[in-house]
Design a protein around this motif. Structure first.
Motif, PDB file in Angstrom:
ATOM      1  N   ALA A 190       0.842  -1.192   0.000  1.00 36.83           N
ATOM      2  CA  ALA A 190       0.000   0.000   0.000  1.00 36.83           C
ATOM      3  C   ALA A 190       0.882   1.248   0.000  1.00 36.83           C
ATOM      4  N   LEU A 191       1.946   1.227   0.801  1.00 36.69           N
ATOM      5  CA  LEU A 191       2.888   2.341   0.792  1.00 36.69           C
ATOM      6  C   LEU A 191       3.597   2.446  -0.553  1.00 36.69           C
ATOM      7  N   LEU A 192       3.993   1.297  -1.104  1.00 36.30           N
ATOM      8  CA  LEU A 192       4.682   1.310  -2.393  1.00 36.30           C
ATOM      9  C   LEU A 192       3.800   1.932  -3.482  1.00 36.30           C
ATOM     10  N   ALA A 193       2.514   1.614  -3.453  1.00 39.53           N
ATOM     11  CA  ALA A 193       1.591   2.215  -4.421  1.00 39.53           C
ATOM     12  C   ALA A 193       1.533   3.727  -4.243  1.00 39.53           C
ATOM     13  N   ALA A 194       1.536   4.200  -2.996  1.00 41.67           N
ATOM     14  CA  ALA A 194       1.486   5.633  -2.737  1.00 41.67           C
ATOM     15  C   ALA A 194       2.782   6.316  -3.172  1.00 41.67           C
ATOM     16  N   PHE A 195       3.936   5.666  -2.934  1.00 34.63           N
ATOM     17  CA  PHE A 195       5.210   6.229  -3.407  1.00 34.63           C
ATOM     18  C   PHE A 195       5.186   6.398  -4.923  1.00 34.63           C
ATOM     19  N   ARG A 196       4.674   5.395  -5.612  1.00 35.90           N
ATOM     20  CA  ARG A 196       4.687   5.430  -7.081  1.00 35.90           C
ATOM     21  C   ARG A 196       3.694   6.441  -7.635  1.00 35.90           C
ATOM     22  N   ARG A 197       2.579   6.643  -6.959  1.00 38.95           N
ATOM     23  CA  ARG A 197       1.654   7.692  -7.396  1.00 38.95           C
ATOM     24  C   ARG A 197       2.330   9.067  -7.304  1.00 38.95           C
ATOM     25  N   ALA A 198       3.036   9.293  -6.209  1.00 34.74           N
ATOM     26  CA  ALA A 198       3.734  10.563  -6.037  1.00 34.74           C
ATOM     27  C   ALA A 198       4.835  10.724  -7.081  1.00 34.74           C
ATOM     28  N   GLU A 199       5.533   9.636  -7.394  1.00 33.94           N
ATOM     29  CA  GLU A 199       6.573   9.691  -8.425  1.00 33.94           C
ATOM     30  C   GLU A 199       5.973  10.047  -9.778  1.00 33.94           C
ATOM     31  N   ARG A 200       4.857   9.416 -10.128  1.00 31.30           N
ATOM     32  CA  ARG A 200       4.240   9.701 -11.426  1.00 31.30           C
ATOM     33  C   ARG A 200       3.801  11.156 -11.533  1.00 31.30           C
ATOM     34  N   ARG A 201       3.351  11.718 -10.449  1.00 32.73           N
ATOM     35  CA  ARG A 201       2.821  13.083 -10.508  1.00 32.73           C
ATOM     36  C   ARG A 201       3.915  14.141 -10.537  1.00 32.73           C
ATOM     37  N   PHE A 202       5.006  13.920  -9.774  1.00 27.93           N
ATOM     38  CA  PHE A 202       6.012  14.971  -9.625  1.00 27.93           C
ATOM     39  C   PHE A 202       7.402  14.589 -10.132  1.00 27.93           C
ATOM     40  N   GLY A 203       7.588  13.338 -10.568  1.00 29.37           N
ATOM     41  CA  GLY A 203       8.870  12.945 -11.124  1.00 29.37           C
ATOM     42  C   GLY A 203       9.953  12.666 -10.099  1.00 29.37           C
TER      43      GLY A 203
END
Length: 326
Positions: A190-203
């Motif tokens: 669940a944390l990994l999914a949240a990290f990746r969402r943030a990466e996709r949005r802000f690089g």
């Protein structure tokens, strides 16, 4: 930071809120983050299975018939750490190998998107963490131990020991009462999914965000505001949150990760991570520690799962005390 030291009264039960007042020995921080923040739930609990390209070839996949180690085969939570470099290197080599296998089993046959890590991962990771903390305080033993480790494990050990030593170097005594609240972390995937969402949005690379969360609150296990008033799983000062929180909840993990990525991006990431992280926390030792942990996660995603099960420690005049875990 999560290595927030404190003077602790008589032992309190782990896995509960520590409500006793603590006379703290803490690290003064500036910029975006502080220490020991509160965390809430991740906005989405979707499971993310990393692609095969992210898996290290350092050890082969175990067959589905590989048995789980029994409790008696695992290191006890307070198992002795050898002071002899050769024995220590041997124990660390065996522990890391078994930990990699246990993480592979967990990801293949368990469900890291739900619940806690299996006992095998928790105990092996805890022993590895305790070895690194010992080596961080004993550099002469550490340098002799590195030479007796296989090359990949020596690199892993050196990065982790150096990062822990960097963070410990920031600590100095500060008097005053403080309460430290600790709770279980959100599920690993669940944390990994949240990290990746943030990466996709802000690089901003998810490994860097994960390393910041590891250093700040051990993936949200520390739920208290810092002594300087920083809050949430990514430890934002209220003024910084107002500027970069995008109207979210400072205590919500998903919102906090997006805000951290927003702040790091505005401060120079991904082009200049050192500049961005220094803005997050004005300390070169902090920057170095975060980047060392991030590098290990980039080398092998299993290192993320190992870090996920690292426990919260505080430092007392009589030595270290573990606040979470078995």
């Amino acid at each position: 930071m999560n290595d927030q030291p404190a003077v602790i009264p008589p032992p309190l039960p782990r896995r509960t809120v520590l409500a006793a007042a603590l006379a703290a020995v803490v690290v003064p921080l500036s910029g975006c983050a502080g220490t020991a923040g509160e965390a809430a739930s991740v906005a989405s609990r979707e499971r993310v299975t990393p692609p095969a390209s992210e898996r290290s070839s350092a050890s082969p996949e175990r067959s589905s018939a590989s048995p789980e180690p029994s409790a008696r085969d695992l290191p006890a939570p307070d198992a002795a750490v050898s002071k002899d470099p050769e024995r220590l290197a041997d124990a660390l080599t065996r522990t890391v190998g078994r930990l990699r296998d246990a993480i592979d089993d967990w990801r293949r046959t368990g469900d890291p998107a739900k619940g806690e890590a299996p006992e095998s991962v928790v105990l092996l990771s805890l022993y590895e963490q305790r070895v690194y903390r010992y080596l961080a305080r004993n550099p002469a033993v550490a340098s002799r131990t590195y030479g007796k480790l296989p090359k990949d494990m020596a690199a892993r050990a050196r990065d982790n020991v150096t990062a822990i030593r960097d963070l410990l170097s920031l600590a100095h005594p500060v008097s005053g009462p403080i309460k430290i609240k600790v709770r279980p972390a959100e599920p690993a995937d669940a944390l990994l999914a949240a990290f990746r969402r943030a990466e996709r949005r802000f690089g901003v690379e998810w490994e860097v965000l994960a390393a910041v969360m590891l250093v700040e609150t051990k993936f949200g296990r520390v739920r208290s505001p810092s002594y300087v008033g920083a809050k949430g799983p990514m430890q934002f000062m209220p003024g910084t949150w107002k500027a970069y929180g995008m109207g979210g909840d400072i205590d919500d993990t998903g919102d906090a990760l997006l805000a951290a990525a927003n702040y790091l991006h505005a401060s120079g990431a991904p082009g200049d991570y050192r500049r961005a992280l220094y803005a997050y926390n004005h300390s070169q030792a902090y920057v170095d520690a975060v980047l060392l942990h991030a590098r290990q996660m980039k080398r092998d995603i299993r290192n993320y799962y190992a870090y996920y099960t690292w426990q919260v420690y505080v430092i007392t005049p009589k030595g270290e005390r573990r606040l979470t875990g078995p």
